[in-house]
Design a protein around this motif. Structure first.
Motif, PDB file in Angstrom:
ATOM      1  N   VAL A   1       1.623  -3.021  -2.034  1.00  0.00           N
ATOM      2  CA  VAL A   1       2.614  -2.222  -2.765  1.00  0.00           C
ATOM      3  C   VAL A   1       3.000  -0.999  -1.937  1.00  0.00           C
ATOM      4  O   VAL A   1       4.185  -0.647  -1.840  1.00  0.00           O
ATOM      5  N   ASN A   2       1.992  -0.365  -1.327  1.00  0.00           N
ATOM      6  CA  ASN A   2       2.279   0.825  -0.522  1.00  0.00           C
ATOM      7  C   ASN A   2       3.141   0.513   0.700  1.00  0.00           C
ATOM      8  O   ASN A   2       3.820   1.401   1.223  1.00  0.00           O
ATOM      9  N   GLN A   3       3.094  -0.732   1.142  1.00  0.00           N
ATOM     10  CA  GLN A   3       3.944  -1.137   2.264  1.00  0.00           C
ATOM     11  C   GLN A   3       5.369  -1.447   1.812  1.00  0.00           C
ATOM     12  O   GLN A   3       6.289  -1.484   2.625  1.00  0.00           O
ATOM     13  N   THR A   4       5.548  -1.660   0.502  1.00  0.00           N
ATOM     14  CA  THR A   4       6.847  -2.078  -0.034  1.00  0.00           C
ATOM     15  C   THR A   4       7.631  -0.932  -0.664  1.00  0.00           C
ATOM     16  O   THR A   4       8.866  -0.867  -0.522  1.00  0.00           O
ATOM     17  N   THR A   5       6.948  -0.050  -1.358  1.00  0.00           N
ATOM     18  CA  THR A   5       7.654   0.978  -2.128  1.00  0.00           C
ATOM     19  C   THR A   5       8.440   2.001  -1.290  1.00  0.00           C
ATOM     20  O   THR A   5       9.443   2.531  -1.799  1.00  0.00           O
ATOM     21  N   PRO A   6       8.035   2.329  -0.050  1.00  0.00           N
ATOM     22  CA  PRO A   6       8.853   3.299   0.689  1.00  0.00           C
ATOM     23  C   PRO A   6      10.325   2.883   0.800  1.00  0.00           C
ATOM     24  O   PRO A   6      11.225   3.716   0.613  1.00  0.00           O
TER      25      PRO A   6
ATOM     26  N   ASN B   1       5.872  11.256  -7.571  1.00  0.00           N
ATOM     27  CA  ASN B   1       6.179  11.742  -8.916  1.00  0.00           C
ATOM     28  C   ASN B   1       5.825  10.666  -9.937  1.00  0.00           C
ATOM     29  O   ASN B   1       5.451   9.546  -9.562  1.00  0.00           O
ATOM     30  N   SER B   2       5.961  11.006 -11.186  1.00  0.00           N
ATOM     31  CA  SER B   2       5.548  10.092 -12.252  1.00  0.00           C
ATOM     32  C   SER B   2       6.410   8.828 -12.280  1.00  0.00           C
ATOM     33  O   SER B   2       5.906   7.747 -12.624  1.00  0.00           O
ATOM     34  N   PHE B   3       7.678   8.932 -11.923  1.00  0.00           N
ATOM     35  CA  PHE B   3       8.539   7.746 -11.890  1.00  0.00           C
ATOM     36  C   PHE B   3       8.047   6.761 -10.825  1.00  0.00           C
ATOM     37  O   PHE B   3       7.930   5.560 -11.073  1.00  0.00           O
ATOM     38  N   GLN B   4       7.748   7.249  -9.645  1.00  0.00           N
ATOM     39  CA  GLN B   4       7.239   6.383  -8.582  1.00  0.00           C
ATOM     40  C   GLN B   4       5.884   5.772  -8.975  1.00  0.00           C
ATOM     41  O   GLN B   4       5.611   4.610  -8.652  1.00  0.00           O
ATOM     42  N   LEU B   5       5.072   6.539  -9.683  1.00  0.00           N
ATOM     43  CA  LEU B   5       3.765   6.024 -10.086  1.00  0.00           C
ATOM     44  C   LEU B   5       3.897   4.864 -11.071  1.00  0.00           C
ATOM     45  O   LEU B   5       3.228   3.835 -10.924  1.00  0.00           O
ATOM     46  N   VAL B   6       4.761   5.017 -12.072  1.00  0.00           N
ATOM     47  CA  VAL B   6       4.884   3.950 -13.062  1.00  0.00           C
ATOM     48  C   VAL B   6       5.491   2.696 -12.440  1.00  0.00           C
ATOM     49  O   VAL B   6       5.063   1.570 -12.733  1.00  0.00           O
ATOM     50  N   VAL B   7       6.457   2.851 -11.537  1.00  0.00           N
ATOM     51  CA  VAL B   7       7.054   1.688 -10.865  1.00  0.00           C
ATOM     52  C   VAL B   7       6.022   1.013  -9.960  1.00  0.00           C
ATOM     53  O   VAL B   7       5.872  -0.211  -9.966  1.00  0.00           O
ATOM     54  N   ALA B   8       5.294   1.804  -9.175  1.00  0.00           N
ATOM     55  CA  ALA B   8       4.294   1.237  -8.259  1.00  0.00           C
ATOM     56  C   ALA B   8       3.185   0.519  -9.033  1.00  0.00           C
ATOM     57  O   ALA B   8       2.697  -0.532  -8.600  1.00  0.00           O
ATOM     58  N   THR B   9       2.793   1.051 -10.182  1.00  0.00           N
ATOM     59  CA  THR B   9       1.739   0.415 -10.977  1.00  0.00           C
ATOM     60  C   THR B   9       2.210  -0.920 -11.533  1.00  0.00           C
ATOM     61  O   THR B   9       1.439  -1.891 -11.569  1.00  0.00           O
ATOM     62  N   VAL B  10       3.445  -0.983 -11.962  1.00  0.00           N
ATOM     63  CA  VAL B  10       4.000  -2.261 -12.437  1.00  0.00           C
ATOM     64  C   VAL B  10       4.035  -3.276 -11.294  1.00  0.00           C
ATOM     65  O   VAL B  10       3.698  -4.457 -11.478  1.00  0.00           O
ATOM     66  N   LEU B  11       4.382  -2.835 -10.104  1.00  0.00           N
ATOM     67  CA  LEU B  11       4.464  -3.742  -8.949  1.00  0.00           C
ATOM     68  C   LEU B  11       3.081  -4.197  -8.475  1.00  0.00           C
ATOM     69  O   LEU B  11       2.967  -5.231  -7.806  1.00  0.00           O
ATOM     70  N   SER B  12       2.028  -3.464  -8.829  1.00  0.00           N
ATOM     71  CA  SER B  12       0.686  -3.792  -8.326  1.00  0.00           C
ATOM     72  C   SER B  12       0.053  -4.991  -9.036  1.00  0.00           C
ATOM     73  O   SER B  12      -1.008  -5.458  -8.615  1.00  0.00           O
TER      74      SER B  12
ATOM     75  N   PRO C   1     -16.468  10.769  -3.731  1.00  0.00           N
ATOM     76  CA  PRO C   1     -16.076  12.075  -4.292  1.00  0.00           C
ATOM     77  C   PRO C   1     -14.559  12.270  -4.368  1.00  0.00           C
ATOM     78  O   PRO C   1     -14.099  13.106  -5.132  1.00  0.00           O
ATOM     79  N   TYR C   2     -13.816  11.506  -3.582  1.00  0.00           N
ATOM     80  CA  TYR C   2     -12.360  11.652  -3.584  1.00  0.00           C
ATOM     81  C   TYR C   2     -11.659  10.445  -4.192  1.00  0.00           C
ATOM     82  O   TYR C   2     -10.527  10.129  -3.835  1.00  0.00           O
ATOM     83  N   ALA C   3     -12.329   9.763  -5.101  1.00  0.00           N
ATOM     84  CA  ALA C   3     -11.713   8.588  -5.723  1.00  0.00           C
ATOM     85  C   ALA C   3     -10.439   8.998  -6.451  1.00  0.00           C
ATOM     86  O   ALA C   3     -10.407   9.996  -7.174  1.00  0.00           O
ATOM     87  N   HIS C   4      -9.392   8.234  -6.264  1.00  0.00           N
ATOM     88  CA  HIS C   4      -8.076   8.547  -6.825  1.00  0.00           C
ATOM     89  C   HIS C   4      -7.253   7.264  -6.863  1.00  0.00           C
ATOM     90  O   HIS C   4      -7.659   6.247  -6.298  1.00  0.00           O
ATOM     91  N   PRO C   5      -6.084   7.289  -7.475  1.00  0.00           N
ATOM     92  CA  PRO C   5      -5.224   6.105  -7.449  1.00  0.00           C
ATOM     93  C   PRO C   5      -4.853   5.783  -6.003  1.00  0.00           C
ATOM     94  O   PRO C   5      -4.466   6.661  -5.235  1.00  0.00           O
ATOM     95  N   GLU C   6      -4.954   4.535  -5.622  1.00  0.00           N
ATOM     96  CA  GLU C   6      -4.681   4.161  -4.238  1.00  0.00           C
ATOM     97  C   GLU C   6      -3.239   3.712  -4.029  1.00  0.00           C
ATOM     98  O   GLU C   6      -2.909   3.152  -2.987  1.00  0.00           O
ATOM     99  N   LEU C   7      -2.423   3.982  -5.002  1.00  0.00           N
ATOM    100  CA  LEU C   7      -0.989   3.749  -4.853  1.00  0.00           C
ATOM    101  C   LEU C   7      -0.344   5.038  -4.349  1.00  0.00           C
ATOM    102  O   LEU C   7      -0.671   6.132  -4.820  1.00  0.00           O
ATOM    103  N   ASP C   8       0.559   4.916  -3.410  1.00  0.00           N
ATOM    104  CA  ASP C   8       1.266   6.093  -2.897  1.00  0.00           C
ATOM    105  C   ASP C   8       2.426   6.428  -3.827  1.00  0.00           C
ATOM    106  O   ASP C   8       3.239   5.569  -4.171  1.00  0.00           O
TER     107      ASP C   8
END
Length: 363
Positions: free
Chosen positions: A158-163, A139-150, A129-136
């Motif tokens: 990726v979540n361990q690297t992006t912070p 904002n939209s800038f962080q999302l697009v960068v994290a998705t490229v890195l995935s 019921p809570y399915a969502h993107p599993e990238l942390d």
């Protein structure tokens, strides 16, 4: 007294003519011989028939054990049919009895396919019921960068690297002006770090130069950014701007073919085929449901069939472990997510302006 009368002689001749067949008389000796031969032949035939009957009876007695032995044959073992266990379907209400193959290939109408696909999505929505993107991301800038890195790595990695990356380069302007060697060092754990460094710096420069430092909200603009394809664009559109899109990643491709929703292998064709089965408003959530299921239960090599909540609806049931207890050991989730992962409810998405919306509940 010694002579016969002429009348008596004629009577004797006539009697002889009546006794002889075909008007010819048979000598008494020859007739007796023929009669004896006929009796001998009849006796011999009767003896032969008795001997033949005895011989047949004896052979039948000898052959009887063989016939009996031949008739006692073990029936071939029936082929074992794998069926979905009841335990695996306990969470599904009102489903039909479990079968190994619900819809064999080529035996499903278009209408039946649409109904089965949508039912699978409804069942998965109850499981996740809570399915969502599993990238942390915040904002939209962080999302697009994290998705490229995935690409070619896990979301957990990726979540361990992006912070560290976003702490040093929080805006597109900062990352656009970054030293590539320093960025490479941060991104090294993600794999393909040189190519990914080039992509994230390049897309940051494009955002600054072409879009005023803002992530665009249109598909045709997003795909122009370095490292951004349709998959990444739909992740951003669906989760940062609320615009429906289908994310065709490796999990999504594997499952929709395994479920026989489509036989296409090209991502763009898969996107078009699956999009035709569902209303547009379902596309984003559908992507999350399928991807979550692929990561947690329906694995590539060892799917946990015995613990799968949609087993009765899956034509590929039996490709993986069907024993419920053994299948449980293959599960890769704990309370909806990976162990130790920070979960967020679906309300924790970004608003239309790319700002993080306040969470309304616990994940």
């Amino acid at each position: 007294m010694g002579e016969q009368s002429p009348d008596g002689g004629r009577k004797t001749a006539k009697a002889t003519e009546r006794a002889a067949p075909s008007g010819k008389s048979t000598p008494p000796k020859k007739a007796a011989a023929k009669k004896g031969a006929a009796k001998k032949g009849a006796a011999k035939t009767a003896a032969d028939e008795k001997a033949g009957a005895a011989s047949k009876k004896a052979s039948a007695k000898k052959a009887a054990p063989v016939k009996k032995a031949a008739s006692v044959k073990k029936a071939p073992a029936a082929k074992k049919v794998t069926v979905a266990p009841k335990k695996a379907t306990a969470r599904i209400k009102g489903t039909a009895p479990a079968k190994a193959v619900v819809h064999p290939p080529g035996d499903e109408s278009r209408t039946a396919l649409v109904r089965r696909a949508r039912r699978i999505n409804r069942e998965l929505a109850e499981v996740y019921p809570y399915a969502h993107p599993e990238l942390d991301f915040d904002n939209s800038f962080q999302l697009v960068v994290a998705t490229v890195l995935s690409a070619q790595t896990t979301d957990l990695r990726v979540n361990q690297t992006t912070p560290a990356l976003f702490a040093k380069y929080p805006t597109p302007e900062d990352l656009a002006a970054a030293n590539p060697e320093e960025v490479e060092e941060i991104l090294r754990p993600c794999g393909f770090f040189r190519a990914k460094t080039k992509s994230v710096i390049g897309l940051s420069k494009a955002l600054v130069e072409d879009f005023g430092g803002e992530v665009p909200g249109r598909l045709e603009d997003l795909v122009k950014l370095p490292g951004v394809g349709r998959k990444t664009a739909f992740v951003v559109l669906g989760n940062a701007f609320g615009r429906p899109g289908i994310t065709v990643d490796t999990h999504f491709q594997r499952l929709v073919r395994r479920w026989q929703w489509t036989g296409e292998t090209d991502p763009d064709k898969i996107e078009a085929a699956i999009g035709a089965l569902f209303p547009k408003s379902d596309w984003t959530d559908l992507s999350h449901h399928v991807i979550w299921h692929g990561r947690r239960i329906c694995h590539a090599r060892k799917p946990a069939c015995g613990a799968c909540p949609i087993a009765p609806l899956c034509p590929a049931f039996g490709e993986g472990e069907t024993d419920p207890e053994k299948a449980k050991k293959l599960l890769k989730y704990e309370k909806g997510g990976f162990p130790g992962q920070r979960l967020r409810p679906p309300q924790a998405y970004l608003d239309a302006g790319g700002r993080p919306a306040p969470p309304l509940g616990a994940g």
